[in-house]
Structures are given as C-alpha cells and as structure tokens.
Scaffold this motif. Structure first.
Motif, mmCIF file in Angstrom:
data_model
loop_
_atom_site.group_PDB
_atom_site.id
_atom_site.type_symbol
_atom_site.label_atom_id
_atom_site.label_comp_id
_atom_site.label_asym_id
_atom_site.label_seq_id
_atom_site.Cartn_x
_atom_site.Cartn_y
_atom_site.Cartn_z
ATOM 1 N N GLU A 1 19.443 23.349 -21.831
ATOM 2 C CA GLU A 1 18.650 23.630 -21.002
ATOM 3 C C GLU A 1 18.621 24.661 -20.318
ATOM 4 O OE1 GLU A 1 16.236 21.387 -21.451
ATOM 5 O OE2 GLU A 1 16.960 20.410 -23.117
ATOM 6 N N ASP A 2 19.401 25.240 -20.056
ATOM 7 C CA ASP A 2 19.299 26.090 -19.062
ATOM 8 C C ASP A 2 18.727 27.157 -19.767
ATOM 9 O OD1 ASP A 2 19.738 24.698 -17.156
ATOM 10 O OD2 ASP A 2 22.099 25.616 -16.634
ATOM 11 N N LEU A 3 19.453 27.596 -21.362
ATOM 12 C CA LEU A 3 19.055 28.558 -22.319
ATOM 13 C C LEU A 3 17.416 27.958 -22.821
ATOM 14 C CD1 LEU A 3 19.640 30.556 -23.810
ATOM 15 C CD2 LEU A 3 20.794 29.156 -25.435
ATOM 16 N N ARG A 4 17.315 26.985 -23.140
ATOM 17 C CA ARG A 4 15.711 26.738 -23.555
ATOM 18 C C ARG A 4 15.216 27.207 -22.216
ATOM 19 N NH1 ARG A 4 13.065 22.340 -26.802
ATOM 20 N NH2 ARG A 4 15.264 21.476 -26.578
ATOM 21 N N ALA A 5 14.587 26.845 -21.190
ATOM 22 C CA ALA A 5 14.349 27.347 -20.005
ATOM 23 C C ALA A 5 13.979 29.143 -20.290
ATOM 24 C CB ALA A 5 14.377 26.688 -18.416
ATOM 25 N N SER A 6 15.375 29.684 -20.088
ATOM 26 C CA SER A 6 15.656 31.355 -20.129
ATOM 27 C C SER A 6 15.116 31.842 -21.580
ATOM 28 C CB SER A 6 16.989 31.408 -20.375
ATOM 29 O OG SER A 6 17.398 30.523 -19.052
ATOM 30 N N LEU A 7 14.892 30.921 -22.532
ATOM 31 C CA LEU A 7 14.153 31.910 -23.220
ATOM 32 C C LEU A 7 12.552 31.604 -23.407
ATOM 33 C CD1 LEU A 7 15.641 30.211 -26.346
ATOM 34 C CD2 LEU A 7 15.907 32.566 -26.111
ATOM 35 N N GLU A 8 12.015 30.096 -22.674
ATOM 36 C CA GLU A 8 10.503 30.391 -22.661
ATOM 37 C C GLU A 8 10.203 31.680 -21.501
ATOM 38 O OE1 GLU A 8 10.479 26.419 -21.248
ATOM 39 O OE2 GLU A 8 9.607 25.267 -23.702
ATOM 40 N N LYS A 9 11.191 31.565 -20.591
ATOM 41 C CA LYS A 9 10.760 32.424 -19.724
ATOM 42 C C LYS A 9 10.395 33.806 -20.341
ATOM 43 C CE LYS A 9 12.096 30.040 -15.743
ATOM 44 N NZ LYS A 9 13.537 29.795 -14.570
ATOM 45 N N LEU A 10 11.036 34.022 -21.241
ATOM 46 C CA LEU A 10 11.973 35.649 -21.472
ATOM 47 C C LEU A 10 10.283 35.535 -22.557
ATOM 48 C CD1 LEU A 10 13.654 38.175 -21.721
ATOM 49 C CD2 LEU A 10 14.871 36.884 -23.428
ATOM 50 N N GLN A 11 10.000 34.747 -23.539
ATOM 51 C CA GLN A 11 9.185 34.782 -24.574
ATOM 52 C C GLN A 11 7.862 35.177 -23.959
ATOM 53 O OE1 GLN A 11 8.158 31.493 -26.621
ATOM 54 N NE2 GLN A 11 8.119 32.230 -28.316
ATOM 55 N N LEU A 12 7.308 35.060 -22.783
ATOM 56 C CA LEU A 12 6.155 35.132 -21.395
ATOM 57 C C LEU A 12 6.221 37.299 -21.337
ATOM 58 C CD1 LEU A 12 6.212 32.906 -18.867
ATOM 59 C CD2 LEU A 12 4.418 32.718 -20.461
ATOM 60 N N ASN A 13 6.957 37.531 -21.352
ATOM 61 C CA ASN A 13 8.019 39.032 -21.274
ATOM 62 C C ASN A 13 8.010 39.467 -22.525
ATOM 63 O OD1 ASN A 13 8.096 41.094 -19.656
ATOM 64 N ND2 ASN A 13 9.130 39.772 -18.452
ATOM 65 N N ASP A 14 7.896 38.784 -23.770
ATOM 66 C CA ASP A 14 8.674 39.154 -24.720
ATOM 67 C C ASP A 14 7.631 38.271 -25.779
ATOM 68 O OD1 ASP A 14 9.414 40.416 -27.134
ATOM 69 O OD2 ASP A 14 10.896 40.170 -26.614
ATOM 70 N N ALA A 15 6.292 38.417 -26.129
ATOM 71 C CA ALA A 15 5.798 37.856 -27.049
ATOM 72 C C ALA A 15 6.080 38.196 -28.817
ATOM 73 C CB ALA A 15 4.644 38.128 -27.655
ATOM 74 N N SER A 16 6.775 38.690 -29.009
ATOM 75 C CA SER A 16 7.757 38.789 -30.133
ATOM 76 C C SER A 16 9.403 38.029 -30.292
ATOM 77 C CB SER A 16 7.932 40.122 -30.581
ATOM 78 O OG SER A 16 8.564 41.185 -29.927
ATOM 79 N N LEU A 17 9.356 37.472 -29.334
ATOM 80 C CA LEU A 17 10.580 36.554 -29.151
ATOM 81 C C LEU A 17 9.763 35.101 -29.904
ATOM 82 C CD1 LEU A 17 14.081 36.003 -29.047
ATOM 83 C CD2 LEU A 17 12.525 35.676 -26.706
ATOM 84 N N THR A 18 10.337 34.928 -31.085
ATOM 85 C CA THR A 18 10.257 33.346 -31.573
ATOM 86 C C THR A 18 11.258 32.288 -31.308
ATOM 87 O OG1 THR A 18 10.697 33.877 -33.620
ATOM 88 C CG2 THR A 18 8.390 34.119 -33.038
ATOM 89 N N PHE A 19 11.633 31.285 -31.139
ATOM 90 C CA PHE A 19 12.664 30.220 -31.338
ATOM 91 C C PHE A 19 12.557 28.599 -31.232
ATOM 92 C CE2 PHE A 19 10.987 30.353 -26.907
ATOM 93 C CZ PHE A 19 11.396 28.807 -26.361
ATOM 94 N N GLN A 20 13.925 28.698 -32.101
ATOM 95 C CA GLN A 20 13.498 26.938 -31.986
ATOM 96 C C GLN A 20 14.892 26.101 -32.587
ATOM 97 O OE1 GLN A 20 11.875 27.331 -36.006
ATOM 98 N NE2 GLN A 20 13.168 26.458 -37.227
ATOM 99 N N PRO A 21 14.816 24.569 -31.703
ATOM 100 C CA PRO A 21 16.117 23.808 -32.271
ATOM 101 C C PRO A 21 16.426 23.998 -32.831
ATOM 102 C CG PRO A 21 14.111 22.581 -30.521
ATOM 103 C CD PRO A 21 13.602 24.166 -31.573
#
Length: 609
Positions: free
Chosen positions: A321-341
């Motif tokens: 869950e921490d990794l999910r939250a980190s990826l979401e925050k990083l995605q704000l800063n880097d809109a070209s990153l996409t992820f799915q579980p």
C-alpha cells in the motif's frame, strides 16, 4: 498582455539549456547572488548529480530591453512604461523525457533553439524543433559555446540554415558559461516572440501543464491562463474531473512561489486549493469559474504513451500500500508514468508500470528510493504486443505472463519504430552492423553537412529497449545521437521464453523474444543466473524453455559437508553408507527448499552482452 512573453528552451542533451537559463536569471536579477548556483532550476539532487534535466521548470523574470534602457540613459522619455514579463520554461533534452518538452511547448508562444557550436545539429535538436513547429511557435536559433577552442560556428550555422531555412543574421551567438551574447537573446525574445493572445474579460480558461505534491499544502497545479482572470478565493472547477474547489492561494512562479491576488490572460501561475487526492488533477485539464464557466475545454496535448513496461514489486509484502501511495505522488510530478496492479507467483503483489524508456525507468526507481524510501524489485522490461487469437479477437499484452495459450494464437504483432541516427561517416560501418543485428532495416542515408550523416532505420522497439543506446554510444565514441518515434505494428515470429528453477517457473524472468534469438538468449540467461544465484544445500537446476521444450540448462552445485572426514581407512561400505544417507537428506531438502532470486539477478539480465 503586450508586455508578456512565454517561451521555452529546447535542445539536444548537454547543449547548455540549463546554463543559459542560469545566465538569464542572473542578468534579469530574478535570483539573488547568494542563491545563485549552477543549474539553479534543477531542484532534484538526482538532476545535479547526473547533470541532466529530468523535469521542466517554470520561472518568471522581469526584463527591460536594451533599446528602452538606452533611451532612459540618454534622458529622453522611454517609449514604453515598465519592464517586460518573461515566463521561461526550461526543458529536458533526453529522448525519454520528450513528454515534458511537449507539455512545455503547449504553454508557450516561442522557443529558443540552442545548438552546441562544437557538436552541431543532433537528433534530439531536430525532434524537439519539429514538435515546436507543429505548435506554430516562433523559433529563435541560438549558437552556444562559441567561446570554446573547438567551436565551428560557420559550419554549424550552415546546418541551422539548412534545417530552419532562416537567414544567417537571425542566428544569435552566445556563450552561456561567460554570459556573452545572452542580453541579445533576451532582446530577441521581446522583439520576435509574439505576445500571448487572449481576452482578460472573457470566461476563465486555464490549461494545466504540470502539478506537484506538497505534503503540507496538498496538490499544487501549474497553469497558463488562456482567457479570463483568476482571483484568490474564487470557486473554480476542473472541467475533465468535474470537481469544484476554492482558489485558496494563487500566484506566479519565481524561484519560490510568489502569491498574487489575481492572474490574468497570458500569464503562467500556480493554484493551491487543498486537493488531497492525486487522481483529481490531470495534466492537460482546463480550469474555469463555477459561476461563469467557459463554453469548451482547451484542446489538451496528447496523453503520454508508455513504451517500456516492467513490474515493480516491494521487497517486503506489507509495503504494497505504501508503494501504491508513493507511485501516485510520483505520478503527479511525472505525468508520463502509468501503473496498474498485478501479481506474480515469485514476487507477490506489485504494479506493472509503463515508462517512456530505460532512463525514465532508472530515474523512477531512484526517485522511489530517495524521495519515498521504497526498496523495490524491478522485473525485466518489455514492450507491449498485439496478440491476435484464432477467434478473431485482439489482446494487448504488456506482460509475458498474460500471453494466451499457444494453441489459441493466430499471430503476434510487435511495435516498430523509425530510428534516426546522426553520426560522422567514420562510424557508419559499426552502426550499420549494430542496427542490422537488432533486426533493423535501413530506410535511407543522407549527408547533412561535411562528413555528418543521418541514417534512418525501421527497427522493432523490443530490440532497442535494453542496451541499444549504450552500445551505440560506445561504438561511436559518444559521437552518434539517436532519436525515434513510433511507426506502427508488424507481424513477427515471437516466442515466450521461460526460466525454470528446479522445475518451478519464475514468471518475473519470462520474456518475449524473436525465435531466432531465443536459444542464444536463453543460454546466456542461464549462464548469468548460474554466476548470481547463491549456492544452497541442494543442486539448483536452471533451465530455459520455450513451451515444453528445454533449450538450455545450467546447474548450481550444492554446498556439501565432507561426511567422509571421520573415516580413515576401513571398509568402503562404511563410506558408501554415509554418502547414501547424505544423498537422501539432500533429496528431502530439495522437496521443501525454495530458491530466492536476488535483485541483482533481475538487473543483470538487462546487461547481458
């Protein structure tokens, strides 16, 4: 609005964008002498360490053009009141961050095209220039590093004239290091770049071109006001998400954020409205007033299309869950990153992430570690394939584990790119060998100027994704520059290569590869894993397989205790009895023992040579 100029700086890697931005900030007095440092706009430690720009940065400067200053000093009344407002967006140069460049270009009316006088026009120069021309930007060509001993200004000017079709006197010469010629560039920005068009009295229309996460203030969105005026405390709506907020604080971007009561058409600024959820802000969205909304949203720029996919898994399962939250925050800063579980038999729960390239993947991994303290395992990167089944359906496969059964597949299509390599004639032989070895097809070759050539190849994206760029740089001694864009899908003879450890499949090491390369690649993977897997109390069989057919095998020998050490002489049956007992123990151990694959084994597969 006549006094506003919005522009970005575009160039190839290492042609001096950030240094030129430093000099502009110095000359306009935007940054205090005490705050001045090299690459002042690059605020990430990673950017300073590697000497590259990863993220585009916006900053506002105030500048009085030379003509107005001279009039004032002569005592005559100046023909314009007050200085010009220049909104600068510094952009990255690496091909993996071209999405950042496209967003910056969408928020500008002009671009300063920087070309290194010692290296000339390179692949990324051409790529970024075409992107700017598509958006009808005014281009100001600048020749940087003219103070260097090995500069070739006349020759490089000829290249720029061929590329742009401009006049020789329109090309400005400067040295971003010493500051020579930078004032002339600022004057040219004021004279040549048009003022933004828009109506301050029309309904509000703002284009969101970036966003960052602040743990105290929530999400901060950066926007350009196309029409209308935004004031503090007004109720605004984000058109695409339909969410409404109060504009708690708005302002302009100096080196730090500088609050203002209102921002009108043509300007660039930021808004803080207490947004907590990352999905509520989309780059390319339109902001408007709730009371007096605009008719339609601004045509945003295209969504980033990820090219390289890899699984990212937490080392400890409870950190998911921490990794999910980190990826979401990083995605704000880097809109070209996409992820799915996704989940893996070997690694548990994690995410399948999409990146724009290998450097982008490396940077994301590094940022997860530094900014969010997340230790992750990254699987072998691969591209997405279109798999057509016999019943006429089509499945997009990002992960080898998601491949349909072999008996159901009609054909597999893989993505192809049009690659442009610019190099001197000395390195054409080795570069051709490299590209043809990666299943490339030569489309054309032509001289640009002197002995510099451009080679165009059609190549499978899957072949260049791992080590192509490194090899290209090493065989051309760093001279060749490389750029590419998508060129559709083509049918290909691909197979799924599985790695088995003691008969158990490690899905994180599965790859899709061309049938011709499969045996060689499987053999090299087995040899590499043999070096990297720690020895256990039992034999580990490493096998590479295509379907049910084993194509390569290596064995990691067991660690054995010398059970015969206490036997000195005596009957051979005594020794055999001890060895048989040990053998039975090893067999039992093998049934219950499991093999841990270390992180460096996943990374080593990338470096297979």
């Amino acid at each position: 609005m006549d006094k506003i100029r919005n522009f970005c700086i575009i160039a190839h890697i290492d042609h001096g964008k950030s240094t030129l931005a430093d000099r502009m900030l110095e000359i306009t007095g935007t940054v205090d002498v005490r705050q001045m440092e090299n690459q002042v706009l690059d605020d990430m430690d990673l950017e300073k360490e590697r000497g590259i720009t990863i993220k585009s940065h916006a900053i506002q400067m105030s500048y009085q053009p030379s003509a107005i200053r001279n009039q004032s000093s002569e005592g005559s009344k100046p023909n314009a009141d007050g200085p010009y407002t220049l909104n600068l967006i510094d952009t990255p140069g690496h091909v993996d961050f071209s999405y950042e460049v496209s967003r910056s270009i969408a928020a500008c009316e002009g671009a300063v095209l920087v070309v290194d006088a010692t290296q000339g026009v390179q692949a990324q120069t051409i790529s970024n220039l075409y992107m700017a021309i598509e958006h009808d930007l005014e281009i100001i060509p600048v020749l940087n590093k003219c103070d260097m001993d090995n500069a070739m200004p006349e020759r490089v000017e000829d290249e720029i004239i061929d590329l742009l079709g401009c006049k020789r006197e329109e090309i400005l010469r400067c040295s971003a290091k010493t500051g020579e010629g930078v004032r002339e560039i600022l004057d040219a920005i004021v004279e040549r770049i048009p003022a933004p068009k828009g109506d301050p009295k029309a309904p509000l229309q703002c284009l969101v071109f970036d966003s960052v996460f602040n743990s105290f203030r929530g999400i901060i969105a950066y926007f350009k006001v196309v029409n209308g005026t935004m004031r503090t405390g007004e109720k605004v709506r984000f058109v695409n998400t339909g969410k409404e907020y109060d504009a708690d604080e708005i302002g302009i971007l100096k080196l730090d954020m500088s609050p203002r009561n209102e921002i009108s058409a043509g300007n660039v600024g930021y808004i803080i409205s207490g947004i907590k959820t990352s999905t509520e802000v989309k780059v390319g969205d339109t902001i408007t007033h709730v009371a007096r909304p605009c008719d339609k949203a601004i045509d945003g720029f295209e969504e980033a299309k990820p090219m390289v996919f890899a699984g990212v898994y937490p080392i400890e399962t409870e950190d998911y869950e921490d990794l999910r939250a980190s990826l979401e925050k990083l995605q704000l800063n880097d809109a070209s990153l996409t992820f799915q579980p996704e989940s893996s038999m070997a690694l548990g729960f994690g995410f399948r992430c999409g990146f724009l390239g290998l450097l982008h993947m490396e940077i994301v991994q590094e940022r997860l570690d530094r900014e969010f303290d997340m230790d992750v395992i990254t699987t072998v990167p691969n591209v997405s394939y279109n798999v057509y089944t016999k019943d006429g359906g089509m499945v997009e496969v990002h992960n080898p584990a998601g491949m349909p059964d072999l008996t159901e597949i009609d054909r597999i299509e893989e993505p192809y790119i049009r690659a442009s390599v610019i190099t001197t004639a000395d390195y054409i032989g080795p570069i051709m060998t490299l590209c043809l070895g990666k299943r490339g097809e030569l489309v054309k070759q032509e001289y640009i100027s002197g002995n510099r050539m451009e080679l165009l190849f059609d190549m499978p994206l899957g072949e260049i994704v791992i080590d192509f760029y490194d090899k290209l740089k090493s065989i051309s001694k760093g001279y060749a520059s490389f750029d590419w864009h998508m060129n559709g899908f083509r049918p290909s003879n691909l197979v799924k290569l599985d790695i088995l450890l003691n008969g158990e499949q490690v899905d994180a090491l599965s790859t899709l590869t061309h049938r011709d390369n499969a045996v060689d690649f499987g053999r090299r993977m087995c040899e590499k894993l043999k070096e990297l897997l720690p020895r256990q109390q039992f034999d580990i069989a490493i096998q590479a397989a295509i379907g049910a057919k084993i194509i390569a095998r290596e064995t990691v020998k067991q660690v054995r205790k010398d059970v015969l050490a206490k036997c000195y002489g005596g009957d051979v049956s005594r020794k055999r009895k001890l060895l048989e007992k040990q053998k039975r123990g090893k067999k039992r151990m093998k049934q219950i023992g499991n093999v841990e694959v270390p992180q460096k084994a996943f990374l080593a597969v990338l470096k297979l040579d």
